[in-house]
Write a protein that holds these residues in place. Structure first.
Motif, mmCIF file in Angstrom:
data_model
loop_
_atom_site.group_PDB
_atom_site.id
_atom_site.type_symbol
_atom_site.label_atom_id
_atom_site.label_comp_id
_atom_site.label_asym_id
_atom_site.label_seq_id
_atom_site.Cartn_x
_atom_site.Cartn_y
_atom_site.Cartn_z
ATOM 1 N N ASP A 1 -19.924 8.917 1.303
ATOM 2 C CA ASP A 1 -19.497 10.145 0.448
ATOM 3 C C ASP A 1 -20.178 11.603 1.348
ATOM 4 N N ALA A 2 -21.190 11.347 1.805
ATOM 5 C CA ALA A 2 -21.867 12.650 2.344
ATOM 6 C C ALA A 2 -21.058 12.936 3.586
ATOM 7 N N VAL A 3 -20.442 12.163 4.288
ATOM 8 C CA VAL A 3 -19.454 12.405 5.338
ATOM 9 C C VAL A 3 -18.268 13.019 4.764
ATOM 10 N N GLU A 4 -17.830 12.570 3.614
ATOM 11 C CA GLU A 4 -16.488 13.325 3.183
ATOM 12 C C GLU A 4 -16.564 14.840 3.074
ATOM 13 N N GLN A 5 -17.805 15.158 2.334
ATOM 14 C CA GLN A 5 -18.071 16.888 2.045
ATOM 15 C C GLN A 5 -19.257 16.849 2.546
ATOM 16 N N PRO A 6 -19.261 16.946 4.056
ATOM 17 C CA PRO A 6 -20.533 17.490 4.742
ATOM 18 C C PRO A 6 -20.743 19.114 4.563
ATOM 19 N N PRO A 7 -22.084 19.396 4.400
ATOM 20 C CA PRO A 7 -22.414 20.889 4.233
ATOM 21 C C PRO A 7 -22.291 21.338 5.611
ATOM 22 N N LEU B 1 -12.286 37.800 22.281
ATOM 23 C CA LEU B 1 -10.913 38.043 21.991
ATOM 24 C C LEU B 1 -9.849 36.770 22.797
ATOM 25 N N ASP B 2 -10.364 36.108 23.655
ATOM 26 C CA ASP B 2 -9.712 35.267 24.176
ATOM 27 C C ASP B 2 -9.786 33.824 23.298
ATOM 28 N N THR B 3 -10.735 33.853 22.385
ATOM 29 C CA THR B 3 -11.090 32.402 21.578
ATOM 30 C C THR B 3 -10.327 32.816 20.272
ATOM 31 N N GLU B 4 -9.656 33.916 20.293
ATOM 32 C CA GLU B 4 -8.718 33.984 18.695
ATOM 33 C C GLU B 4 -8.048 32.730 18.303
ATOM 34 N N ASP B 5 -7.267 32.212 19.184
ATOM 35 C CA ASP B 5 -6.385 31.176 18.862
ATOM 36 C C ASP B 5 -7.128 29.926 18.524
ATOM 37 N N THR B 6 -8.158 29.671 19.357
ATOM 38 C CA THR B 6 -8.975 28.550 19.162
ATOM 39 C C THR B 6 -9.811 28.654 17.661
ATOM 40 N N VAL B 7 -10.427 29.713 17.465
ATOM 41 C CA VAL B 7 -11.153 29.930 16.235
ATOM 42 C C VAL B 7 -10.170 29.718 15.034
ATOM 43 N N LYS B 8 -8.969 30.185 14.972
ATOM 44 C CA LYS B 8 -7.889 30.101 14.132
ATOM 45 C C LYS B 8 -7.461 28.795 13.929
ATOM 46 N N ALA B 9 -7.350 28.055 14.907
ATOM 47 C CA ALA B 9 -6.837 26.457 14.997
ATOM 48 C C ALA B 9 -7.814 25.680 14.299
ATOM 49 N N GLU B 10 -9.211 26.047 14.749
ATOM 50 C CA GLU B 10 -10.197 25.289 14.025
ATOM 51 C C GLU B 10 -10.447 25.517 12.444
ATOM 52 N N ILE B 11 -10.267 26.807 12.169
ATOM 53 C CA ILE B 11 -10.279 27.092 10.686
ATOM 54 C C ILE B 11 -9.437 26.429 9.964
ATOM 55 N N ALA B 12 -8.004 26.594 10.624
ATOM 56 C CA ALA B 12 -7.046 25.623 9.604
ATOM 57 C C ALA B 12 -7.387 24.318 9.665
ATOM 58 N N GLU B 13 -7.981 23.866 10.680
ATOM 59 C CA GLU B 13 -8.319 22.274 10.571
ATOM 60 C C GLU B 13 -9.519 21.814 9.607
ATOM 61 N N LEU B 14 -10.600 22.822 9.529
ATOM 62 C CA LEU B 14 -11.668 22.574 8.641
ATOM 63 C C LEU B 14 -11.180 22.540 7.243
ATOM 64 N N GLU B 15 -10.498 23.653 7.088
ATOM 65 C CA GLU B 15 -9.881 23.926 5.808
ATOM 66 C C GLU B 15 -9.108 22.825 5.090
ATOM 67 N N GLN B 16 -8.299 22.000 5.963
ATOM 68 C CA GLN B 16 -7.399 20.858 5.606
ATOM 69 C C GLN B 16 -8.299 19.692 5.098
ATOM 70 N N GLU B 17 -9.226 19.385 6.059
ATOM 71 C CA GLU B 17 -10.271 18.530 6.074
ATOM 72 C C GLU B 17 -10.975 18.755 4.710
ATOM 73 N N LEU B 18 -11.410 19.906 4.263
ATOM 74 C CA LEU B 18 -12.251 20.096 3.078
ATOM 75 C C LEU B 18 -11.266 19.861 1.789
ATOM 76 N N ALA B 19 -10.089 20.355 2.003
ATOM 77 C CA ALA B 19 -9.259 20.367 0.897
ATOM 78 C C ALA B 19 -8.852 18.753 0.492
ATOM 79 N N ALA B 20 -8.544 17.966 1.570
ATOM 80 C CA ALA B 20 -8.475 16.717 1.473
ATOM 81 C C ALA B 20 -9.781 16.060 0.817
ATOM 82 N N ALA B 21 -10.832 16.263 1.284
ATOM 83 C CA ALA B 21 -12.140 15.642 0.817
ATOM 84 C C ALA B 21 -12.130 16.065 -0.656
ATOM 85 N N GLY B 22 -11.839 17.420 -1.168
ATOM 86 C CA GLY B 22 -11.806 17.769 -2.486
ATOM 87 C C GLY B 22 -11.183 17.031 -3.461
ATOM 88 N N ALA B 23 -9.743 16.844 -2.963
ATOM 89 C CA ALA B 23 -8.777 16.162 -3.519
ATOM 90 C C ALA B 23 -9.203 14.664 -3.824
#
Length: 659
Positions: free
Chosen positions: A594-600, A637-659
């Protein structure tokens, strides 16, 4: 003689049989195997030397340019320009048919090769070609020779090899790329990257030899643009936070040396230019970090100067450092970098422990004269000395009873050959001259194949080291002393000579001297060692257990473990999380899941990434306004795409864990 060869480790009567050692030679004629000498203290040197003979079960291989044993010693990989890489069985075939050679598919001119820890895979590197269909860093299955996967790798250095590093049970495999270390399933590399360890500007990494969860990884970032170098230990999974970290200057290159049990790592740093001007060869440093983060320190040496060598004992209880301008000082340290014994001052630059860790050879090879001292580390007593001039290759036999030195080409193109000494420095009991010898090494063996034997009782007038019988037979000549001479110059020359032969200043260090940091003022008492209370020890144990359970749960989620929670390698013990789940059902194991599903940590990571994205937007506004930005801002500036992609990935994981 046949009975003795089967016994291998002693006399023919009453000795438990264990395998005879083997010695591999690579010369102009090819690769060949020799039977090693018999380890019987009652056997005369001439008889022991006569037992060194070609292994008839191993056919000589012609035209070899590179050869490497598997960790168990059962397979030897031989590379040549004509045949590619061929895996041959190095086990003596008596009652069974020898295994046929295995040819690795599509290998060209291989310049480096290595085995995985259990010998399942072979990694090769050859010159990079942009138009090649298969990348130049290749992984093959050792049993079949089939290509598993390949990666591009344009440049190769000793700091980057092996380019692929497995855990000792081969459950995980890791590879470094720009700013990241990619994690693969250890036995299914074709599945691709399953996770990443992010580390900006990482230049080298090393995986702990301990297979317990969580896995420890040491990462190095070199000194650049006035910023200090950094070494940190992180754990996988949950690699965002460093368990241990140390920063320092004067570090462009690094060498990792893990304790065999993975409890600590020695970090030897080097820079090509010594800013103080004290050395033409650059500056060096040595640091120790415990993998649990409980201790880290710079290692203080007894003598100022470069660090020639530093090695952990195979027992994992102490390490030895040779440091200082020549003649250097060799010192034995405990795991908290306290000096406990000094081997004395001598012209030495090489440390070589026997496989069992009982015996130690301190030698001066390379550009030194080749003097060797043999010590019993447990008793802290020197057993003998000898000399091997122009030695390039060296090593202990897997039974810890013999030490081999070799003069190799192209470093030395004359007087090539092999010499074998006893564990106490007596000999050489065997010499084999060669016209041109390129490599010489013992066939390794897994722990437990050979017993850990102490020193054999010495006989009266036994040859201990070089020239002892000749010295006893010849009368000692009287020293010439000029008239009115005080003898001061002669005494100084004798002291220097004693240092060259390893006879100067060996002593056990007192407890106060061992625990006193070098920077303390004279007369100041050293700090009392910290005592760990029972409650703290209990909390630390519970914390480690919880970390292991959470790591196992994350590994299971990443599909890096089998369904039962254990390691992939057959015969391995199940992890702590597997045991907890088996005994408690839905108890601590379920809580960890359970701690893994919603890790701080993921929420913290997401918050950090959003903050970084805001900083990137601010930099973009500056650029749009025509303002100048520095190099670090351009890199962000060169890391912008990587940062955005990781943000989207984390948001999806947290949304799935909350559901």
């Amino acid at each position: 003689m046949a009975a003795l060869e089967e016994a291998g480790g002693g006399s023919a009567e009453g000795v438990e049989a264990f395998p005879t050692t083997r010695l591999l030679l690579r010369n102009r004629q090819g690769v060949s195997l020799l039977h090693g000498p018999l380890a019987d203290k009652n056997m005369e040197d001439t008889v022991a030397a006569a037992s060194v003979a070609p292994d008839g079960s191993f056919a000589p291989l012609l035209g070899a340019s590179l050869c490497e044993f598997s960790p168990s010693g059962e397979v030897v990989a031989v590379a040549s320009a004509t045949a590619g890489v061929v895996l041959h069985s190095s086990v003596a075939a008596t009652d069974v048919e020898p295994q046929p050679p295995v040819v690795l598919e599509g290998c060209g001119r291989v310049q480096k090769l290595a085995f995985s820890p259990q010998g399942t895979y072979v990694v090769t590197w050859q010159k990079y070609e942009a138009e090649a269909e298969v990348q130049n860093l290749r992984v093959f299955e050792a049993a079949t020779g089939s290509l598993v996967t390949s990666f591009p790798m344009k440049k190769l250095s000793s700091m980057l090899w092996p380019a692929l590093q497995w855990t000792s049970d081969e459950a995980l495999c890791m590879r470094m790329v720009s700013n990241e270390v990619h994690v693969f399933h250890g036995r299914e590399l074709s599945r691709g990257v399953v996770d990443k360890i992010r580390s900006p500007n990482v230049a080298a990494f090393s995986v702990s030899p301990a297979a317990t969860l969580p896995i420890k990884v040491c990462l190095f970032t070199p000194e650049t643009k006035g910023k200090p170098a950094n070494v940190r230990i992180c754990q996988f999974p949950n690699s965002e936070r460093a368990i241990a970290s140390k920063t320092f200057f004067n570090a462009q290159e690094i060498t990792f040396n893990w304790a065999p049990n993975g409890s600590a790592v020695l970090v030897k740093t080097h820079t090509d230019v010594d800013r103080t001007g004290a050395s033409y060869y650059g500056s060096t440093g040595l640091h120790i970090l415990h993998s649990d983060g409980s201790y880290d320190s710079s290692v203080s040496t007894q003598k100022e100067g470069p660090i020639s060598d530093a090695k952990f004992s195979p027992t994992g209880r102490h390490f030895v450092v040779v440091a200082g301008s020549m003649p250097a000082v060799a010192t034995l340290f405990d795991m908290r970098a306290n000096a406990v014994f000094s081997f004395g001052t001598a012209h030495r630059n090489t440390i070589c422990f026997s496989p069992h860790g009982r015996f130690l050879c301190l030698a001066g090879f390379g550009n030194l004269a080749g003097d060797m001292d043999f010590w019993d580390v447990n008793k802290q007593k020197k057993m003998g000395s000898n000399t091997a001039h122009c030695a390039v290759g060296f090593g202990w036999s897997p039974d810890s009873r013999f030490f081999m030195t070799a003069t190799l080409a192209p470093r030395m193109n004359v007087d090539n050959g092999v010499k074998i000494f006893r564990y106490n420095g007596a000999g050489p009991i065997f010499e084999l001259p060669q016209t041109q010898l390129f490599d010489a090494k013992w066939r390794p063996a897994l722990p437990g194949v050979y017993p850990d034997r102490p020193q054999s009782p010495t006989r009266r007038n036994e040859n201990q080291g070089k020239g002892s019988q000749a010295a006893a037979a010849a009368a000692k000549p009287q020293a010439y002393r000029p008239p009115r001479s005080s003898g001061a110059l002669a005494a100084m020359m004798r002291a220097e000579r004693a240092g060259e032969t390893g006879g100067s200043g060996a002593a056990k260090l007192s407890a106060a001297a061992a625990s006193r940091p070098k920077h303390l003022p004279v007369g100041m008492a050293p700090p009392a060692p910290a005592k760990i209370s029972k409650s703290k020890a209990k909390k630390d144990k519970q914390k480690k257990k919880k970390e292991a359970e959470e790591a196992a749960a994350l590994m299971q989620k990443l599909d890096l473990l089998n369904g039962d929670g254990g390691h992939d390698a057959a015969g391995d013990e199940p992890s702590a999380a597997a045991g907890a789940n088996a005994t408690k059902g839905g108890g601590s194991g379920a809580a960890a899941a359970d701690a893994v599903e919603q890790p701080p940590d993921k929420e913290k990571r997401l918050k950090k990434l959003r903050k970084a994205l805001k900083a990137i937007d601010a930099i973009k506004e500056k650029v749009a306004a025509g303002q100048d930005v520095n190099t670090d801002q351009k890199a962000k500036l060169d890391t912008e795409d990587t940062v955005k992609a990781e943000i989207a990935e984390l948001e999806q994981e947290l949304a799935a864990a909350g559901a």
